[in-house]
Write a protein that holds these residues in place. Structure first.
Motif, PDB file in Angstrom:
ATOM      1  N   ILE A  83       0.839  -1.207   0.000  1.00 25.25           N
ATOM      2  CA  ILE A  83       0.000   0.000   0.000  1.00 25.25           C
ATOM      3  C   ILE A  83       0.871   1.253   0.000  1.00 25.25           C
ATOM      4  CG2 ILE A  83      -1.639   1.337   1.388  1.00 25.25           C
ATOM      5  CD1 ILE A  83      -2.862  -1.340   2.286  1.00 25.25           C
ATOM      6  N   ALA A  84       1.913   1.255   0.853  1.00 24.19           N
ATOM      7  CA  ALA A  84       2.812   2.412   0.898  1.00 24.19           C
ATOM      8  C   ALA A  84       3.514   2.617  -0.437  1.00 24.19           C
ATOM      9  CB  ALA A  84       3.843   2.220   2.013  1.00 24.19           C
ATOM     10  N   THR A  85       3.907   1.505  -1.092  1.00 27.55           N
ATOM     11  CA  THR A  85       4.566   1.598  -2.396  1.00 27.55           C
ATOM     12  C   THR A  85       3.621   2.150  -3.449  1.00 27.55           C
ATOM     13  OG1 THR A  85       6.003  -0.284  -1.855  1.00 27.55           O
ATOM     14  CG2 THR A  85       5.771   0.285  -4.184  1.00 27.55           C
ATOM     15  N   LEU A  86       2.373   1.706  -3.432  1.00 29.16           N
ATOM     16  CA  LEU A  86       1.395   2.209  -4.394  1.00 29.16           C
ATOM     17  C   LEU A  86       1.160   3.710  -4.213  1.00 29.16           C
ATOM     18  CD1 LEU A  86      -1.409  -0.487  -4.756  1.00 29.16           C
ATOM     19  CD2 LEU A  86       0.077   0.433  -6.543  1.00 29.16           C
ATOM     20  N   ILE A  87       1.065   4.148  -2.956  1.00 27.20           N
ATOM     21  CA  ILE A  87       0.902   5.579  -2.693  1.00 27.20           C
ATOM     22  C   ILE A  87       2.104   6.352  -3.238  1.00 27.20           C
ATOM     23  CG2 ILE A  87       0.763   7.338  -0.888  1.00 27.20           C
ATOM     24  CD1 ILE A  87      -0.764   5.306   0.812  1.00 27.20           C
ATOM     25  N   GLY A  88       3.294   5.821  -2.965  1.00 29.67           N
ATOM     26  CA  GLY A  88       4.511   6.467  -3.457  1.00 29.67           C
ATOM     27  C   GLY A  88       4.567   6.511  -4.971  1.00 29.67           C
ATOM     28  N   LYS A 230       3.870   9.542 -20.451  1.00 29.36           N
ATOM     29  CA  LYS A 230       3.053  10.420 -19.613  1.00 29.36           C
ATOM     30  C   LYS A 230       1.591   9.998 -19.663  1.00 29.36           C
ATOM     31  CE  LYS A 230       1.645  15.240 -18.999  1.00 29.36           C
ATOM     32  NZ  LYS A 230       1.878  16.653 -19.385  1.00 29.36           N
ATOM     33  N   LYS A 231       1.090   9.734 -20.865  1.00 28.43           N
ATOM     34  CA  LYS A 231      -0.300   9.318 -21.024  1.00 28.43           C
ATOM     35  C   LYS A 231      -0.545   7.979 -20.345  1.00 28.43           C
ATOM     36  CE  LYS A 231      -3.794   8.532 -24.614  1.00 28.43           C
ATOM     37  NZ  LYS A 231      -4.052   8.521 -26.083  1.00 28.43           N
ATOM     38  N   SER A 232       0.385   7.028 -20.549  1.00 32.36           N
ATOM     39  CA  SER A 232       0.232   5.696 -19.970  1.00 32.36           C
ATOM     40  C   SER A 232       0.317   5.738 -18.450  1.00 32.36           C
ATOM     41  CB  SER A 232       1.304   4.756 -20.528  1.00 32.36           C
ATOM     42  OG  SER A 232       1.186   4.630 -21.927  1.00 32.36           O
ATOM     43  N   TRP A 233       1.296   6.487 -17.915  1.00 28.97           N
ATOM     44  CA  TRP A 233       1.475   6.552 -16.462  1.00 28.97           C
ATOM     45  C   TRP A 233       0.279   7.206 -15.800  1.00 28.97           C
ATOM     46  CZ3 TRP A 233       6.880   7.204 -13.926  1.00 28.97           C
ATOM     47  CH2 TRP A 233       7.734   6.233 -14.443  1.00 28.97           C
ATOM     48  N   ARG A 234      -0.331   8.192 -16.458  1.00 25.71           N
ATOM     49  CA  ARG A 234      -1.510   8.825 -15.874  1.00 25.71           C
ATOM     50  C   ARG A 234      -2.669   7.829 -15.817  1.00 25.71           C
ATOM     51  NH1 ARG A 234      -1.291  14.515 -15.371  1.00 25.71           N
ATOM     52  NH2 ARG A 234       0.859  14.940 -14.721  1.00 25.71           N
ATOM     53  N   LYS A 235      -2.818   7.023 -16.858  1.00 27.52           N
ATOM     54  CA  LYS A 235      -3.867   6.000 -16.854  1.00 27.52           C
ATOM     55  C   LYS A 235      -3.599   4.959 -15.772  1.00 27.52           C
ATOM     56  CE  LYS A 235      -5.226   6.298 -21.734  1.00 27.52           C
ATOM     57  NZ  LYS A 235      -5.280   5.565 -23.025  1.00 27.52           N
ATOM     58  N   VAL A 236      -2.334   4.522 -15.682  1.00 32.16           N
ATOM     59  CA  VAL A 236      -1.969   3.533 -14.667  1.00 32.16           C
ATOM     60  C   VAL A 236      -2.197   4.093 -13.271  1.00 32.16           C
ATOM     61  CG1 VAL A 236      -0.025   2.254 -13.669  1.00 32.16           C
ATOM     62  CG2 VAL A 236      -0.345   2.293 -16.137  1.00 32.16           C
ATOM     63  N   SER A 237      -1.919   5.378 -13.094  1.00 37.75           N
ATOM     64  CA  SER A 237      -2.110   5.998 -11.779  1.00 37.75           C
ATOM     65  C   SER A 237      -3.575   5.964 -11.363  1.00 37.75           C
ATOM     66  CB  SER A 237      -1.599   7.438 -11.793  1.00 37.75           C
ATOM     67  OG  SER A 237      -0.198   7.475 -11.970  1.00 37.75           O
ATOM     68  N   ILE A 238      -4.474   6.192 -12.316  1.00 38.49           N
ATOM     69  CA  ILE A 238      -5.905   6.129 -12.007  1.00 38.49           C
ATOM     70  C   ILE A 238      -6.286   4.716 -11.575  1.00 38.49           C
ATOM     71  CG2 ILE A 238      -8.223   6.315 -12.997  1.00 38.49           C
ATOM     72  CD1 ILE A 238      -7.131   8.533 -14.810  1.00 38.49           C
ATOM     73  N   ILE A 239      -5.771   3.719 -12.305  1.00 38.62           N
ATOM     74  CA  ILE A 239      -6.031   2.322 -11.936  1.00 38.62           C
ATOM     75  C   ILE A 239      -5.456   2.024 -10.563  1.00 38.62           C
ATOM     76  CG2 ILE A 239      -5.569  -0.090 -12.539  1.00 38.62           C
ATOM     77  CD1 ILE A 239      -5.533   0.806 -15.478  1.00 38.62           C
ATOM     78  N   ASN A 240      -4.237   2.525 -10.305  1.00 37.85           N
ATOM     79  CA  ASN A 240      -3.592   2.286  -9.016  1.00 37.85           C
ATOM     80  C   ASN A 240      -4.369   2.907  -7.861  1.00 37.85           C
ATOM     81  OD1 ASN A 240      -1.482   0.744  -9.942  1.00 37.85           O
ATOM     82  ND2 ASN A 240      -0.085   2.466 -10.193  1.00 37.85           N
ATOM     83  N   ILE A 241      -4.992   4.045  -8.103  1.00 37.16           N
ATOM     84  CA  ILE A 241      -5.800   4.675  -7.053  1.00 37.16           C
ATOM     85  C   ILE A 241      -6.984   3.789  -6.707  1.00 37.16           C
ATOM     86  CG2 ILE A 241      -7.325   6.626  -6.556  1.00 37.16           C
ATOM     87  CD1 ILE A 241      -5.393   8.382  -8.184  1.00 37.16           C
ATOM     88  N   ILE A 246      -9.167  -0.472  -2.876  1.00 38.44           N
ATOM     89  CA  ILE A 246      -9.548  -1.863  -2.628  1.00 38.44           C
ATOM     90  C   ILE A 246      -8.594  -2.507  -1.623  1.00 38.44           C
ATOM     91  CG2 ILE A 246      -9.787  -4.148  -3.685  1.00 38.44           C
ATOM     92  CD1 ILE A 246     -10.620  -2.710  -6.264  1.00 38.44           C
ATOM     93  N   LEU A 247      -7.286  -2.256  -1.782  1.00 43.51           N
ATOM     94  CA  LEU A 247      -6.307  -2.851  -0.871  1.00 43.51           C
ATOM     95  C   LEU A 247      -6.470  -2.345   0.557  1.00 43.51           C
ATOM     96  CD1 LEU A 247      -2.994  -2.941  -2.958  1.00 43.51           C
ATOM     97  CD2 LEU A 247      -4.510  -4.835  -2.385  1.00 43.51           C
ATOM     98  N   VAL A 248      -6.809  -1.077   0.703  1.00 42.21           N
ATOM     99  CA  VAL A 248      -7.028  -0.541   2.049  1.00 42.21           C
ATOM    100  C   VAL A 248      -8.210  -1.248   2.703  1.00 42.21           C
ATOM    101  CG1 VAL A 248      -7.723   1.504   3.351  1.00 42.21           C
ATOM    102  CG2 VAL A 248      -5.961   1.692   1.586  1.00 42.21           C
ATOM    103  N   ILE A 249      -9.288  -1.471   1.931  1.00 46.84           N
ATOM    104  CA  ILE A 249     -10.447  -2.186   2.462  1.00 46.84           C
ATOM    105  C   ILE A 249     -10.060  -3.619   2.838  1.00 46.84           C
ATOM    106  CG2 ILE A 249     -12.740  -3.085   1.887  1.00 46.84           C
ATOM    107  CD1 ILE A 249     -13.087  -0.632   0.066  1.00 46.84           C
TER     108      ILE A 249
END
Length: 285
Positions: A83-88, A230-241, A246-249
């Motif tokens: 979770i900490a890694t995903l936030i980072g 940039k476009k791909s990382w922004r999309k991945v970031s949305i998925i990661n959020i 879900i992981l926090v739950i």
């Protein structure tokens, strides 16, 4: 078994099944790694991600289903760092992709890309010789430029039709020379000098009609890759959020399962008040 244990067991069983094709894909890429630098560049992150998901899922599944307190503790410990890694990563992705975008070109629908518009850690990594050799090999092996060709009624696409195409950043940056150079269109990946150079870009001299070279060594190609990242990382970031939520739950449910396991290990009846147990017996009624 408590409901929280059952939920953790089910969730981790599903993620374990998900890790099998991920790990299998990484192993398959590894077996093909001797063919292209592109595959060598991609194989290890996939293998590491697949293996990590598999190990964590097994620990969580076994800890919940077999009421193993140590495995549940290990599962929660690893999940905390995931979770900490995903936030980072989410924060990092937005920081390193904060700058840069394509530039509009007069009488063209597609954009041109310039390396000087991109600054920071990601730009330094992409333009470094060690990384760019692998990235340009990926682009060349993907045949993205060769797939640009179009015909209409058996005739090649005209310049006027090409100028109104919506090219992606890789096609614009790597498969054609920058518009500033003033090259004359022959077809999608063949351009001839015409009327002298209109700009002072080094990319104007780097362009080659050799289909194995094109503009793969151009700064515009590197800028196109950065725009794509940039476009791909922004999309991945949305998925990661979404995954992060879900992981926090799941982590909260895992904490409940861990407390259940400890309560059972201590032979505590479910629902016993901790304040009652902690009070000295002399003041109990």
């Amino acid at each position: 078994m408590r409901l929280s244990n059952s939920l953790i067991g089910l969730i981790n069983f599903l993620t374990f099944l998900l890790s099998i094709p991920i790990l299998g894909g990484g192993i398959w890429l590894s077996s093909k790694a001797n063919s292209t630098d592109c595959l060598r560049f991609l194989q290890w992150p996939i293998i590491v991600i697949g293996a990590a998901i598999m190990v964590v899922s097994l620990a969580g599944f076994a800890g919940a289903c077999y009421r193993n307190t140590f495995l549940m503790w290990l599962y929660l410990f690893v999940m905390f760092f995931v979770i900490a890694t995903l936030i980072g990563f989410v924060v990092f992705a937005y920081v390193v992709t904060d700058k840069g975008s394509g530039r509009a070109v007069p009488n063209r629908v597609y954009l041109d890309y310039y390396l000087e518009d991109y600054k920071g850690w990601l730009e330094e990594r992409v333009k470094s010789d060690s990384y760019w050799g692998k990235i340009s090999s990926c682009i060349r092996d993907s045949k993205v430029c060769g797939k640009m060709g179009r015909t209409y009624g058996g005739a090649p696409e005209s310049a006027d039709l090409f100028y109104v195409r919506r090219l992606n950043s890789i096609e614009s940056g790597c498969c054609k020379p920058p518009s500033e150079c003033g090259f004359v269109y022959v077809n999608e990946t063949t351009w001839n000098p015409g009327g002298g150079l209109m700009g002072n870009l080094m990319d104007c001299t780097r362009w080659s009609n050799d289909q194995e070279q094109l503009c793969y060594s151009c700064d515009s190609c590197k800028a196109g890759v950065l725009a794509s990242l940039k476009k791909s990382w922004r999309k991945v970031s949305i998925i990661n959020i979404v995954v992060l939520i879900i992981l926090v739950i799941v982590y909260v449910i895992g904490l409940a399962a861990f407390r259940n396991n400890k309560r059972m290990d201590n032979d505590e009846p479910y629902g016993m008040g901790r304040m009652t147990k902690a009070q000295p017996s002399v003041i109990q009624f």
